[in-house]
Design an enzyme around this catalytic site. Structure first.
Site, PDB file in Angstrom:
ATOM      1  N   GLU A 154       0.885  -1.322   0.215  1.00 34.44           N
ATOM      2  CA  GLU A 154       0.089  -0.283   0.250  1.00 34.44           C
ATOM      3  C   GLU A 154       0.761   1.074  -0.244  1.00 34.44           C
ATOM      4  O   GLU A 154       1.181   1.550   0.917  1.00 34.44           O
ATOM      5  CB  GLU A 154      -1.034   0.537   1.295  1.00 34.44           C
ATOM      6  CG  GLU A 154      -1.976  -0.819   1.017  1.00 34.44           C
ATOM      7  CD  GLU A 154      -2.333  -1.744   2.517  1.00 34.44           C
ATOM      8  OE1 GLU A 154      -3.223  -2.317   1.707  1.00 34.44           O
ATOM      9  OE2 GLU A 154      -2.167  -1.395   2.730  1.00 34.44           O
ATOM     10  N   ASN A 207      -4.723  -5.961   3.783  1.00 31.19           N
ATOM     11  CA  ASN A 207      -5.321  -6.220   5.324  1.00 31.19           C
ATOM     12  C   ASN A 207      -6.185  -6.793   6.061  1.00 31.19           C
ATOM     13  O   ASN A 207      -7.545  -6.978   4.778  1.00 31.19           O
ATOM     14  CB  ASN A 207      -5.591  -4.318   5.049  1.00 31.19           C
ATOM     15  CG  ASN A 207      -5.153  -3.531   4.100  1.00 31.19           C
ATOM     16  OD1 ASN A 207      -4.947  -3.952   3.345  1.00 31.19           O
ATOM     17  ND2 ASN A 207      -4.114  -2.626   5.292  1.00 31.19           N
ATOM     18  N   HIS A 232      -1.108  -6.366  12.116  1.00 34.56           N
ATOM     19  CA  HIS A 232      -1.997  -6.777  11.709  1.00 34.56           C
ATOM     20  C   HIS A 232      -1.607  -8.197  12.245  1.00 34.56           C
ATOM     21  O   HIS A 232      -1.497  -9.323  11.925  1.00 34.56           O
ATOM     22  CB  HIS A 232      -1.976  -7.398  10.781  1.00 34.56           C
ATOM     23  CG  HIS A 232      -1.955  -6.130   9.330  1.00 34.56           C
ATOM     24  ND1 HIS A 232      -1.739  -6.153   7.950  1.00 34.56           N
ATOM     25  CD2 HIS A 232      -3.242  -5.007   9.519  1.00 34.56           C
ATOM     26  CE1 HIS A 232      -2.389  -5.207   6.851  1.00 34.56           C
ATOM     27  NE2 HIS A 232      -2.768  -4.347   8.196  1.00 34.56           N
TER      28      HIS A 232
HETATM   29  P1  FAE Z   1      -9.675  -5.661  17.843  1.00 34.77           P
HETATM   30  O1  FAE Z   1     -10.297  -5.178  16.657  1.00 34.77           O
HETATM   31  O2  FAE Z   1      -7.628  -5.542  17.927  1.00 34.77           O
HETATM   32  O3  FAE Z   1     -10.216  -5.774  19.258  1.00 34.77           O
HETATM   33  C1  FAE Z   1     -10.367  -6.291  19.996  1.00 34.77           C
HETATM   34  C2  FAE Z   1     -10.894  -5.655  21.407  1.00 34.77           C
HETATM   35  O4  FAE Z   1     -10.773  -6.579  22.589  1.00 34.77           O
HETATM   36  C3  FAE Z   1     -10.546  -4.182  21.652  1.00 34.77           C
HETATM   37  O5  FAE Z   1     -11.327  -3.215  21.812  1.00 34.77           O
HETATM   38  C4  FAE Z   1      -9.453  -4.466  23.126  1.00 34.77           C
HETATM   39  O6  FAE Z   1      -9.224  -3.869  23.808  1.00 34.77           O
HETATM   40  C5  FAE Z   1     -10.339  -5.315  23.618  1.00 34.77           C
HETATM   41  N1  FAE Z   1      -9.849  -6.568  24.673  1.00 34.77           N
HETATM   42  C6  FAE Z   1      -8.331  -7.337  24.508  1.00 34.77           C
HETATM   43  N2  FAE Z   1      -8.518  -8.295  25.423  1.00 34.77           N
HETATM   44  C7  FAE Z   1      -9.260  -7.841  26.777  1.00 34.77           C
HETATM   45  C8  FAE Z   1     -10.111  -8.305  27.489  1.00 34.77           C
HETATM   46  N3  FAE Z   1      -8.946  -9.053  28.387  1.00 34.77           N
HETATM   47  N4  FAE Z   1     -10.571  -7.463  28.133  1.00 34.77           N
HETATM   48  C9  FAE Z   1     -12.005  -6.995  27.623  1.00 34.77           C
HETATM   49  N5  FAE Z   1     -11.467  -6.377  26.080  1.00 34.77           N
HETATM   50  C10 FAE Z   1     -10.598  -6.847  25.196  1.00 34.77           C
HETATM   51  O7  FAE Z   1      -9.668  -7.583  17.363  1.00 34.77           O
HETATM   52  N6  FAE Z   1      -6.827  -3.785   9.311  1.00 34.77           N
HETATM   53  C11 FAE Z   1      -7.509  -3.533   7.749  1.00 34.77           C
HETATM   54  O8  FAE Z   1      -8.482  -4.106   7.380  1.00 34.77           O
HETATM   55  N7  FAE Z   1      -7.535  -1.709   7.532  1.00 34.77           N
HETATM   56  C12 FAE Z   1      -6.391  -1.131   7.298  1.00 34.77           C
HETATM   57  O9  FAE Z   1      -6.336  -0.311   7.230  1.00 34.77           O
HETATM   58  C13 FAE Z   1      -5.344  -1.644   8.710  1.00 34.77           C
HETATM   59  N8  FAE Z   1      -4.627  -0.162   9.644  1.00 34.77           N
HETATM   60  C14 FAE Z   1      -4.611  -0.487  10.930  1.00 34.77           C
HETATM   61  C15 FAE Z   1      -3.909   0.505  10.947  1.00 34.77           C
HETATM   62  C16 FAE Z   1      -3.539   0.107  12.803  1.00 34.77           C
HETATM   63  C17 FAE Z   1      -2.732   1.359  13.252  1.00 34.77           C
HETATM   64  C18 FAE Z   1      -3.867  -0.257  13.579  1.00 34.77           C
HETATM   65  C19 FAE Z   1      -3.202  -1.067  14.853  1.00 34.77           C
HETATM   66  C20 FAE Z   1      -4.428  -1.373  12.602  1.00 34.77           C
HETATM   67  C21 FAE Z   1      -5.059  -1.458  11.829  1.00 34.77           C
HETATM   68  N9  FAE Z   1      -5.485  -2.858  11.063  1.00 34.77           N
HETATM   69  C22 FAE Z   1      -6.203  -2.873   9.776  1.00 34.77           C
HETATM   70  C23 FAE Z   1      -5.755  -3.607  11.750  1.00 34.77           C
HETATM   71  C24 FAE Z   1      -6.627  -4.240  11.628  1.00 34.77           C
HETATM   72  O10 FAE Z   1      -7.326  -3.145  13.255  1.00 34.77           O
HETATM   73  C25 FAE Z   1      -7.387  -5.415  12.972  1.00 34.77           C
HETATM   74  O11 FAE Z   1      -6.930  -6.536  12.576  1.00 34.77           O
HETATM   75  C26 FAE Z   1      -8.779  -6.044  13.155  1.00 34.77           C
HETATM   76  O12 FAE Z   1      -8.872  -4.864  14.510  1.00 34.77           O
HETATM   77  C27 FAE Z   1      -8.637  -6.651  14.274  1.00 34.77           C
HETATM   78  O13 FAE Z   1      -9.772  -7.078  14.645  1.00 34.77           O
HETATM   79  P2  FAE Z   1     -10.299  -8.036  15.652  1.00 34.77           P
HETATM   80  O14 FAE Z   1     -11.896  -8.658  15.923  1.00 34.77           O
HETATM   81  O15 FAE Z   1      -8.770  -8.884  15.915  1.00 34.77           O
END
Ligand code: FAE
Length: 515
Positions: A370, A493, A455
């Protein structure tokens, strides 16, 4: 759009306090899908999120701080920010001292690999770049041989895109606006190398961005906002899935609640230990919450840690030895090139990437890179990239009883295939354009940043630690619904895929599993 008005710090009714039919841990993509589908099915559901709800403005009148002036809201209990690009011209000019607070971005350190994650209601959707590509079908089938690709591409990817609000940039505007000059310059350099570029869809509303550019709407993507949250324009989960989930009347979201343990009673009830923290990070209470069905959506790191701890402490001894295996950083590597003086990238850059170099069909060296912005408000002649590569290496987690936490085992040399792939591609780009790498941005004079990932994927892989629909092996009524299901690599992504898989799994679970 539905608001999140029913979110409170305590459940609505007293009898909810120690038991709920279903609990969802976390509020990122997989968790948000589980919450909505449970709520729609009439199942009373409590969502537990360790971060805060980002709905109220700070003293500056904004919910989130800008990337260029981060404050306490930017990072999860830090005294100094830890931005991915820490330097410019080798100078430590990017990071700032801050007061510890449950800020929106966390960087979790695991030795040679750091993992960026979002914290708050909406998880990663609050901080990410919004890029919403669908994986190419051939690679999806390779990664998930047991998943019906017809069903995914016919039903669940389209549903995920619609629910998330995925949209495309207007090509005519892209060609004319100063805000994407940086991407057009990189496209020209790619074309000279014989490489093709593709538009990358996004959940940032491009029509809103055009209004920002026209001066008719408050700026967010055009005001440098991204990794510490967007004040406008982005369809994060609190505005889509989670708002609808709460709107069913069956879903309650509790914030600043961290799940620290899970065990099972003889009658099958799952009992969670939930720690409440205040805005200073002090633990203000610990309580237990029972449920019949438990959905883990705490992300690759969070979900894997909860299950690993449960297995290793004997709380859930029946869990598979596969829990903790199959982790990968999606082959993430960042790099940057220095352009010639006549190839200006522009002082004005939108923070949402819209274009990628697609060389995934190159069998010897598949890369999807990207074209990332570097919005510094001045001309810097830098072209930056987030390369997603095909890295066969996998990491694993172990449980450390001394710290009661999961430790990721991933060594720097496991990144070598990713760095080599990115180098192979960008050496070609540099040769074709007589340009060179920048060595001043990532620390240690490095041209490639391979010490962090955006990721994190895997740890509880679909079909191994769980069945083919996210049901955890060895524990009925326990489900994984997030990025830990994806075995370390996806080629693009991940959030559209995480959402689509969660939709598919929830359809099956709600249809088949007794409630
Ligand atoms: P996630 O979104 O990580 O959510 C997990 C949640 O669980 C969080 O809110 C935590 O605070 C919470 N949590 C964790 N442990 C606990 C606990 N013990 N008790 C209670 N709560 C808890 O999970 N992906 C894309 O597809 N496109 C993009 O452009 C992209 N850019 C990104 C840029 C950045 C800076 C970052 C950090 C990530 C990016 N990603 C992108 C990755 C994407 O946001 C990530 O793959 C998803 O958010 C993962 O989704 P999950 O459902 O696995």
């Amino acid at each position: 759009m539905l608001g999140l008005t029913r979110i409170g710090l305590e459940p609505a009714r007293a009898e909810d306090r120690d038991h709920a039919p279903a609990v969802v841990v976390g509020s990122g993509y997989g968790a948000a899908v589980a919450a909505l589908r449970l709520g729609r099915a009439g199942v009373r559901t409590v969502v537990l999120e360790m971060g805060r709800l980002w709905d109220s403005a700070g003293p500056d009148g904004k919910v989130f701080p800008s990337t260029s002036a981060p404050d306490h809201r930017s990072m999860w209990f830090r005294t100094r920010t830890e931005a991915p690009l820490a330097q410019f011209l080798w100078l430590d000019v990017v990071n700032r001292n801050i007061t510890p607070y449950p800020g929106v971005l966390d960087r979790v350190h695991h030795g040679d690999m750091s993992v960026y994650v979002g914290r708050g209601v909406g998880g990663g959707s609050l901080v990410n770049g919004g890029m919403a590509p669908t994986p190419r079908r051939s690679y999806f089938t390779e990664v998930f041989p047991g998943v019906d690709a017809d069903e995914m591409y016919g039903t669940y990817f389209p549903r995920a895109r619609r629910m998330l609000g995925v949209n495309d940039i207007d090509p005519a505007w892209f060609e004319s606006t100063e805000w994407y000059r940086f991407a057009r310059v990189s496209r020209k350099h790619a074309a000279r190398t014989g490489l093709k570029t593709v538009f990358v869809p996004n959940v940032y509303d491009f029509a809103y961005m055009q209004r920002e550019a026209a001066g008719t709407a408050p700026r967010s993507a055009l005001a440098g906002e991204v990794i510490y949250g967007n004040n406008h324009g982005k369809k994060s989960l609190d505005k889509t899935y989670l708002a609808e989930a709460v709107g069913t009347g069956n879903v309650t979201i509790e914030t600043l609640r961290r799940v620290t343990a899970v065990r099972r009673e003889p009658d099958g009830t799952y009992v969670l230990t939930v720690r409440t923290i205040d805005l200073a990070g002090r633990v203000t209470g610990t309580r237990e919450l029972g449920c019949r069905q438990l959905f883990l959506g705490a992300g690759s790191l969070g979900t894997t840690e909860i299950l690993l701890r449960a297995r290793e402490t004997g709380a859930l001894p029946g869990l598979s030895p596969e829990v903790g295996l199959g982790w990968g950083p999606n082959g993430n590597v960042m790099t940057a090139r220095a352009n010639h003086l006549w190839d200006t990238v522009g002082a004005h850059q939108a923070t949402m990437p819209a274009l990628g170099i697609d060389d995934w069909d190159n069998a010897a060296n598949p890369v999807f890179a990207e074209i990332a912005p570097l919005p510094m408000g001045l001309e810097h002649w830098i072209s930056m990239y987030l390369a997603i590569t095909k890295n066969p290496e996998r990491g694993r987690f172990s449980y450390d009883p001394a710290t009661d936490s999961a430790r990721l085992h991933w060594t720097r040399d496991q990144n070598t295939p990713s760095v080599n792939a990115a180098r192979c591609l960008f050496d070609r780009v540099n040769r074709s354009n007589f340009t060179v790498y920048r060595h001043d941005l990532f620390g240690g004079n490095r041209a490639f940043a391979d010490d962090f990932t955006y990721h994190p994927l895997g740890g509880c892989v679909l079909g191994r630690a769980t069945d083919l629909h996210g049901r955890v092996k060895g524990c009925t009524n326990l489900y994984v619904t997030d990025g830990s299901l994806v075995p370390g690599s996806l080629g693009v992504n991940p959030f559209v895929t995480i959402t689509a898989l969660a939709e598919r799994n929830m359809d099956r679970i709600l249809a088949e599993d007794p409630r």
